[in-house]
Motif scaffolding. Structure first.
Motif, PDB file in Angstrom:
ATOM      1  N   PHE A 442       0.823  -1.206   0.000  1.00 50.15           N
ATOM      2  CA  PHE A 442       0.000   0.000   0.000  1.00 50.15           C
ATOM      3  C   PHE A 442       0.858   1.258   0.000  1.00 50.15           C
ATOM      4  CE2 PHE A 442      -1.927   3.385   2.572  1.00 50.15           C
ATOM      5  CZ  PHE A 442      -3.024   3.680   1.778  1.00 50.15           C
ATOM      6  N   SER A 443       1.951   1.260   0.793  1.00 49.56           N
ATOM      7  CA  SER A 443       2.810   2.447   0.874  1.00 49.56           C
ATOM      8  C   SER A 443       3.497   2.710  -0.460  1.00 49.56           C
ATOM      9  CB  SER A 443       3.851   2.251   1.973  1.00 49.56           C
ATOM     10  OG  SER A 443       3.232   2.051   3.230  1.00 49.56           O
ATOM     11  N   GLY A 444       4.013   1.639  -1.095  1.00 52.86           N
ATOM     12  CA  GLY A 444       4.625   1.832  -2.402  1.00 52.86           C
ATOM     13  C   GLY A 444       3.627   2.286  -3.446  1.00 52.86           C
ATOM     14  N   SER A 445       2.434   1.744  -3.392  1.00 52.46           N
ATOM     15  CA  SER A 445       1.391   2.154  -4.335  1.00 52.46           C
ATOM     16  C   SER A 445       0.966   3.594  -4.090  1.00 52.46           C
ATOM     17  CB  SER A 445       0.186   1.225  -4.221  1.00 52.46           C
ATOM     18  OG  SER A 445       0.550  -0.117  -4.466  1.00 52.46           O
ATOM     19  N   LEU A 446       1.012   4.036  -2.821  1.00 51.55           N
ATOM     20  CA  LEU A 446       0.635   5.410  -2.513  1.00 51.55           C
ATOM     21  C   LEU A 446       1.589   6.400  -3.165  1.00 51.55           C
ATOM     22  CD1 LEU A 446      -1.097   7.445  -0.917  1.00 51.55           C
ATOM     23  CD2 LEU A 446       0.455   7.116   1.023  1.00 51.55           C
ATOM     24  N   LEU A 447       2.896   6.141  -3.072  1.00 53.51           N
ATOM     25  CA  LEU A 447       3.870   7.032  -3.704  1.00 53.51           C
ATOM     26  C   LEU A 447       3.689   7.061  -5.221  1.00 53.51           C
ATOM     27  CD1 LEU A 447       7.112   6.165  -1.673  1.00 53.51           C
ATOM     28  CD2 LEU A 447       5.627   8.150  -1.418  1.00 53.51           C
ATOM     29  N   ASN A 448       3.488   5.890  -5.814  1.00 48.59           N
ATOM     30  CA  ASN A 448       3.294   5.841  -7.268  1.00 48.59           C
ATOM     31  C   ASN A 448       2.005   6.541  -7.685  1.00 48.59           C
ATOM     32  OD1 ASN A 448       5.665   4.329  -7.521  1.00 48.59           O
ATOM     33  ND2 ASN A 448       4.556   2.380  -7.292  1.00 48.59           N
ATOM     34  N   PHE A 449       0.964   6.395  -6.879  1.00 50.64           N
ATOM     35  CA  PHE A 449      -0.312   7.041  -7.204  1.00 50.64           C
ATOM     36  C   PHE A 449      -0.178   8.561  -7.153  1.00 50.64           C
ATOM     37  CE2 PHE A 449      -4.248   8.969  -5.564  1.00 50.64           C
ATOM     38  CZ  PHE A 449      -5.103   8.686  -6.619  1.00 50.64           C
ATOM     39  N   VAL A 450       0.548   9.065  -6.166  1.00 52.32           N
ATOM     40  CA  VAL A 450       0.728  10.518  -6.051  1.00 52.32           C
ATOM     41  C   VAL A 450       1.476  11.060  -7.267  1.00 52.32           C
ATOM     42  CG1 VAL A 450       1.959  12.283  -4.736  1.00 52.32           C
ATOM     43  CG2 VAL A 450       0.602  10.577  -3.537  1.00 52.32           C
ATOM     44  N   VAL A 451       2.525  10.360  -7.697  1.00 53.60           N
ATOM     45  CA  VAL A 451       3.289  10.806  -8.862  1.00 53.60           C
ATOM     46  C   VAL A 451       2.442  10.749 -10.130  1.00 53.60           C
ATOM     47  CG1 VAL A 451       5.293  10.312 -10.313  1.00 53.60           C
ATOM     48  CG2 VAL A 451       5.498  10.172  -7.835  1.00 53.60           C
ATOM     49  N   VAL A 452       1.694   9.668 -10.321  1.00 52.54           N
ATOM     50  CA  VAL A 452       0.854   9.531 -11.509  1.00 52.54           C
ATOM     51  C   VAL A 452      -0.250  10.582 -11.519  1.00 52.54           C
ATOM     52  CG1 VAL A 452      -0.786   8.008 -12.688  1.00 52.54           C
ATOM     53  CG2 VAL A 452       1.369   7.086 -11.803  1.00 52.54           C
ATOM     54  N   LEU A 453      -0.827  10.863 -10.352  1.00 52.06           N
ATOM     55  CA  LEU A 453      -1.870  11.887 -10.265  1.00 52.06           C
ATOM     56  C   LEU A 453      -1.332  13.251 -10.677  1.00 52.06           C
ATOM     57  CD1 LEU A 453      -4.757  12.673  -9.377  1.00 52.06           C
ATOM     58  CD2 LEU A 453      -3.840  13.032  -7.071  1.00 52.06           C
ATOM     59  N   GLY A 454      -0.146  13.598 -10.188  1.00 53.70           N
ATOM     60  CA  GLY A 454       0.452  14.864 -10.586  1.00 53.70           C
ATOM     61  C   GLY A 454       0.808  14.902 -12.055  1.00 53.70           C
ATOM     62  N   ALA A 455       1.294  13.774 -12.601  1.00 60.17           N
ATOM     63  CA  ALA A 455       1.659  13.739 -14.017  1.00 60.17           C
ATOM     64  C   ALA A 455       0.430  13.924 -14.907  1.00 60.17           C
ATOM     65  CB  ALA A 455       2.356  12.417 -14.332  1.00 60.17           C
TER      66      ALA A 455
END
Length: 547
Positions: A442-455
Motif C-alpha cells: 500500500f505504501s509503495g502504491s501510494l507514492l506511485n499514485f501521487v506521482v501519476v496523479l500529478g503527471a
C-alpha cells in the motif's frame, strides 16, 4: 577553455585522493594558529576527508562543464573576461567552504560566495537583476550576521572549530542551522532564489546545482556528522523542508518562464534535502545533494541551449517548435526533467525515492508527511506540464535555429553521463547510503499514485492561464524582502536628531511613541509584513500540534 581544463584536472585530483584515502578511511586536519587570546587559540582549520573530496569533485566537474558552456554563451559579451574571473572566484569560494573546519575559514568561503554571487546576479545591470541581487545579498547578510554572532558562543566553549561538538552545545548548532537555512533558501528565506534568475544562464547552472544553495545544506551535514541534532533543530528542519518543498512545487505550476520554473524546482529539491536532514539521515541527504547537483546543472545547460536557439524566448508557451530544430537537446531536457520526480533507473531514483519511502516509516506529524506527498504531486505536475509545452506541443515560433557547437555538446554529454548514472555510481562507491526499506504494497502504491496523479494533471493543464499573487510572491515573501528597508524608514526618521549628539537638548527620539500601525501598514493595502508574520505563526503552530 583553459579554466575548464584546470577544473577538470582538479576534479581528477580529487578522485585520486579520494581513492587513496578511502583505502584506509583516513581524515586529515590541518590547523594553522594565527594568535592566542589567553588560553584560546585563534586560527583556521582545513579538513580533507571523503565528504569534502567527493563534494569538491562534483563542484569542480560541474564548474568545468559550465565554463565550457559559458565560452559559447557569453562569447559576444563586451566584458567576457570580467565575467569569467568573477565566476572563477565564485567556484574558489565554494571550495574554500567545502574544506573549511573552523568558523573563520568558513566565513571566508561563506562571504566570498555572497559577494561574488551578488556581482554575478547584477551583471546585466537591469532593474530585475538589481532587485534580485538586492534580495540575494539581504538574505545572505542575515546568515552572515548569525554566524558572526555564533562566534561568541564558540569563544565561551573554548574553540573556534565546529568539527568537534558536544550535546550541551545545542544552542550553537541551532544558530548554525538557521544561518544555513538563509543560504539554502529555506522558508522564510526563499524569495531570493527565483529572483537570482536574472543572472546569465551559466551562473544559474552553478548557483542552483552545486555552489551557493548547497552551502547551507553542506554545513548542516557537517554538523550532523559530529553529533546528533537536538529535537528543536530537527523540528525546525522538518518544518522548513516540508513548507519549502510545497512552496517551490506549488508556485512552479503557475509559472510560464522556463528558467523560473527550474529555479522553483531547485527550491523544492532543497526542501527535500532539508526534510531528510530533519529525519536524521545526513548520508542520504548528501547523496541526494550529489545527484541533484549533476542533473540540475545539466537541466540549466539544456535550457540555456534552448534559449540560444529561440533567441532568448523563455515563455514555455512559445517553445513548442524546439523538438523539431534540436531533438537531441530536447531528449536530454526530458530525461533530466524526469530526474526531478525520481523516475526509475535515473540518478534521483536512488536518493529521492528512498527519502520518500523512509518518510512513511519515520515518527513525525501527519501534516509533515501529507505536505511532502502534496509537494511530490505538484513536482510531477509542473514537470510534465513543461515537458508537454516544450516537447510535444505544436510549433508556435518560426524564428528558431538549431545550436550545434562543440563546447556546448561536449558539456551536455559529460553532464548527461553524471545525470543518468551518478545515482548507481555513488550507491556502489559508498555503501552507507544504501538503506533497506521493507514496506507494504500500500505504501509503495501510494507514492506511485501521487506521482501519476500529478503527471496526469500536468498533461491536462498545459498552460497556466490563471495567476496567483500569493504564489508568485512565494507566500508574500518577495515584497517583504524588496521593501524591507521601508519597514525601518519611520524609525530612521525619528532617530534623525541623533546626528546632533547624545547630549543635545534638541534630541527627540521617540522609539516608544511612534505608532506601530505606521510600521505595519507598509506597503499600503498589501500588508506583507503582517501577512508573512501571521502565516509563519500559523504554519509553526500547525506543525507543532498536529500529530
Amino acid at each position: 577553455m583553459r579554466f575548464s581544463f584546470l577544473l577538470f584536472c582538479a576534479s581528477i585530483m580529487c578522485v585520486l585522493t579520494y581513492w587513496c584515502m578511502a583505502q584506509g578511511n583516513l581524515t586529515f586536519l590541518f590547523e594553522f594558529e594565527l594568535l592566542k587570546l589567553g588560553s584560546l587559540p585563534v586560527g583556521f582549520t582545513i579538513i580533507v576527508d571523503k565528504i569534502s573530496l567527493a563534494f569538491s569533485f562534483v563542484v569542480t566537474m560541474i564548474s568545468g562543464c559550465v565554463f565550457m558552456f559559458a565560452c559559447e554563451y557569453m562569447k559576444e559579451d563586451k566584458y567576457f573576461w570580467r565575467f569569467i574571473w568573477i565566476l572563477l572566484s565564485f567556484v574558489i569560494s565554494m571550495n574554500l567552504l567545502i574544506f573549511s573546519g573552523s568558523v573563520f575559514f568558513l566565513l571566508l568561503g561563506w562571504d566570498g560566495l555572497g559577494i561574488s554571487s551578488f556581482a554575478l546576479i547584477i551583471y546585466y545591470q537591469s532593474s530585475e537583476s538589481l532587485s534580485g541581487g538586492f534580495q540575494t545579498l539581504l538574505a545572505n547578510r542575515v546568515g552572515d550576521a548569525i554566524i558572526v554572532t555564533s562566534t561568541m558562543l564558540l569563544a565561551l566553549y573554548g574553540q573556534f572549530t565546529y568539527l568537534f561538538m558536544e550535546n550541551f552545545m545545542w544552542p550553537l548548532v541551532f544558530m548554525l542551522c538557521v544561518a544555513a537555512m538563509t543560504k539554502s533558501a529555506q522558508y522564510p528565506f526563499s524569495s531570493w532564489l527565483p529572483a537570482a534568475m536574472a543572472a546569465p544562464t551559466p551562473v544559474s547552472a552553478l548557483v542552483h546545482s552545486s555552489t551557493l544553495v548547497t552551502a547551507g545544506i553542506y554545513l548542516i551535514i557537517r554538523l550532523c556528522y559530529n553529533l546528533e541534532l537536538s529535537s528543536s533543530s530537527k523540528s525546525l528542519l522538518v518544518l522548513a523542508g516540508a513548507v519549502t518543498c510545497l512552496l517551490g512545487g506549488w508556485a512552479a505550476t503557475f509559472e510560464n518562464d522556463l528558467k523560473k520554473i527550474i529555479a522553483l524546482s531547485t527550491l523544492s529539491q532543497l526542501g527535500v534535502m532539508t526534510f531528510c536532514l530533519g529525519m536524521g539521515f545526513p548520508v542520504l541527504a548528501l547523496f541526494h545533494l550529489f545527484t541533484h547537483a549533476l542533473f540540475k546543472a545539466l537541466l540549466f545547460l539544456a535550457a540555456g541551449t534552448i534559449l540560444m536557439s529561440s533567441f532568448g524566448t523563455q515563455d514555455i508557451r512559445l517553445l513548442g517548435s524546439t523538438s523539431i530544430s534540436m531533438p537531441l537537446v530536447v531528449v536530454i531536457f526530458n530525461v533530466t526533467s524526469l530526474c526531478l520526480i525520481g523516475a526509475p533507473s535515473l540518478s534521483a531514483f536512488y536518493s529521492k525515492h528512498l527519502i520518500l519511502e523512509l518518510m512513511l516509516f519515520h515518527p513525525m506529524s501527519v501534516l509533515s508527511a501529507f505536505t511532502m506527498l502534496v509537494a511530490t504531486a505538484f513536482t510531477a505536475k509542473y514537470v510534465f506540464r513543461v515537458m508537454k509545452a516544450v516537447s510535444w506541443s505544436h510549433p508556435v515560433m518560426t524564428n528558431t535555429a538549431a545550436v550545434s557547437l562543440f563546447k556546448v555538446d561536449c558539456s551536455l554529454f559529460i553532464l548527461s553521463l553524471g545525470a543518468i548514472s551518478s545515482g548507481k555510481f555513488f550507491s556502489i562507491l559508498e555503501m552507507s547510503v544504501n538503506e533497506v526499506v521493507l514496506m507494504p504494497s500500500f505504501s509503495g502504491s501510494l507514492l506511485n499514485f501521487v506521482v501519476v496523479l500529478g503527471a496526469v494533471s500536468g498533461l491536462i493543464l498545459v498552460a497556466a492561464e490563471k495567476t496567483s499573487y500569493f504564489l508568485s510572491t512565494l507566500f508574500w515573501l518577495t515584497p517583504l524582502f524588496i521593501g524591507s528597508s521601508k519597514i525601518l524608514a519611520k524609525c530612521n526618521e525619528k532617530m534623525a536628531s541623533l546626528d546632533y549628539g547624545w547630549l543635545e537638548p534638541s534630541m527627540k527620539v521617540k522609539l516608544v511613541g511612534f505608532q506601530l500601525s505606521d510600521l505595519l501598514n507598509w506597503p499600503g493595502s498589501i500588508n506583507s509584513f503582517t501577512r508573512v508574520l501571521i502565516l509563519s505563526i500559523v504554519i509553526s503552530l500547525a506543525f507543532s500540534f498536529v500529530v
